[in-house]
Design an enzyme around this catalytic site. Structure first.
Site, PDB file in Angstrom:
ATOM      1  N   TYR A 165       0.831  -1.201   0.000  1.00 50.95           N
ATOM      2  CA  TYR A 165       0.000   0.000   0.000  1.00 50.95           C
ATOM      3  C   TYR A 165       0.873   1.262   0.000  1.00 50.95           C
ATOM      4  O   TYR A 165       0.636   2.212  -0.755  1.00 50.95           O
ATOM      5  CB  TYR A 165      -0.900  -0.047   1.230  1.00 50.95           C
ATOM      6  CG  TYR A 165      -1.920   1.051   1.363  1.00 50.95           C
ATOM      7  CD1 TYR A 165      -2.974   1.164   0.471  1.00 50.95           C
ATOM      8  CD2 TYR A 165      -1.844   1.964   2.417  1.00 50.95           C
ATOM      9  CE1 TYR A 165      -3.924   2.160   0.614  1.00 50.95           C
ATOM     10  CE2 TYR A 165      -2.792   2.961   2.575  1.00 50.95           C
ATOM     11  CZ  TYR A 165      -3.831   3.055   1.669  1.00 50.95           C
ATOM     12  OH  TYR A 165      -4.769   4.044   1.827  1.00 50.95           O
ATOM     13  N   LYS A 169       1.047   4.116  -2.901  1.00 51.11           N
ATOM     14  CA  LYS A 169       0.598   5.467  -2.573  1.00 51.11           C
ATOM     15  C   LYS A 169       1.699   6.505  -2.779  1.00 51.11           C
ATOM     16  O   LYS A 169       1.414   7.646  -3.156  1.00 51.11           O
ATOM     17  CB  LYS A 169       0.092   5.500  -1.131  1.00 51.11           C
ATOM     18  CG  LYS A 169      -1.262   4.820  -0.939  1.00 51.11           C
ATOM     19  CD  LYS A 169      -2.333   5.430  -1.825  1.00 51.11           C
ATOM     20  CE  LYS A 169      -3.720   5.014  -1.441  1.00 51.11           C
ATOM     21  NZ  LYS A 169      -4.752   5.613  -2.341  1.00 51.11           N
TER      22      LYS A 169
END
Length: 304
Positions: A165, A169
């Site tokens: 993640y 991001k």
């Protein structure tokens, strides 16, 4: 007159959380809204459901607004192209894309499967590429367009158990920055938001002790999706000239993040050796280095 009267906005992940709050607010502010949501689980491991996107679109229409729904995946480039064509066909054009669609597959990196890595990268980073690449030539041709992407403090600061993640991001930050640079002459803007809000993603984080439970309860009360929507939609307004920036929304606080720039330099006119770097350079730089503290160490105070 609404702030976004006549604007057409594609909102991915619009069936839940921040996407839903933003879609409803955009409709209330006069925008035509394309509500996209796969309707899948938080981990993105099912076939999805058209219901959530259509439910939000129907709510916008019931309130007197204009909206259509779409339940395709942002990981499918041709499907994203079709979303944009649908906006043009239904509403005569497209002005902004807000892209909070995402999934989570958390786990310690040494235990992370290739599928968990690939799936998260596909939805977040590839999905952001898809919505930008499928629309950027149209925006360049009409010399106007706007992107609002979503990063995370997991990417900007770090969080244990979220390597996939965080990598995705932080990649989105780089994408947005370069889109802003390349789009400046064509009046194409791009910004990113790292949101703090009570969503099903946040709700999935395990609560391990009483202190964590209390912190989660305070977050639920103080940090709401619509607070993030306010900034998302402000960035879509004609009067906004902001581009290439990294923001966060934490309760009623809007935060502007710094971007990577040199913080210290050490030169050796005779040239460095591995030994002299260890003995001189790194120790001199150490006070300027960031520690390994997570987001809670950077934001230790209560939300406003």
């Amino acid at each position: 007159m609404g702030l976004l009267d006549g604007k057409t906005i594609l909102i991915t992940g619009g069936g839940n959380g921040i996407g839903k709050a933003t879609a409803l607010m955009a409709g209330a502010m006069g925008a035509n809204v394309v509500v996209n949501d796969l309707g899948g689980t938080l981990t993105g491991d099912d076939a999805g459901d058209a219901g959530p996107a259509e439910s939000v679109a129907a709510e916008i229409r019931a309130a007197g607004g204009a909206a259509i729904s779409n339940s395709d995946s942002v990981t499918d480039f041709e499907a994203v192209q079709e979303m944009i064509e649908s906006a043009k066909k239904e509403f005569g054009g497209l002005d902004s894309i807000i892209n909070p669609a995402g999934i989570l597959r958390d786990g310690m990196f040494h235990k992370m499967s290739e599928d968990d890595w690939d799936s998260v990268i596909a939805v977040h980073l590839r999905g952001s590429f898809n919505v930008a690449r499928a629309s950027v030539e149209y925006f360049r041709d009409k010399e106007a367009g706007n992107y609002v992407f979503f990063t995370s403090t997991t990417g900007l600061i770090g969080n244990i158990g979220q390597a996939n993640y965080g990598a995705a991001k932080l990649g989105i930050v780089g994408l947005s920055r370069i889109l802003a640079m390349e789009g400046e002459r064509k009046n194409i803007r791009s910004n990113v938001i790292a949101p703090f809000a009570w969503t099903r993603m946040i709700a999935s984080i395990p609560v391990k002790d009483e202190a964590s439970a209390q912190r989660v309860e305070r977050m639920k009360r103080a940090m709401r999706p619509e607070q993030v929507s306010n900034l998302s939609l402000a960035l879509c307004a004609d009067s906004c000239d902001t581009s290439g920036q990294i923001f966060s929304v934490r309760g009623n606080e809007v935060i502007l993040f710094s971007q990577p720039r040199p913080v210290k330099s050490m030169a050796n006119i005779e040239g460095w050796t591995p030994e002299s770097i260890l003995d001189v350079c790194l120790p001199a730089m150490k006070p300027s280095m960031e520690d390994l503290g997570p987001t809670t160490s950077v934001f230790p105070y209560e939300p406003i």
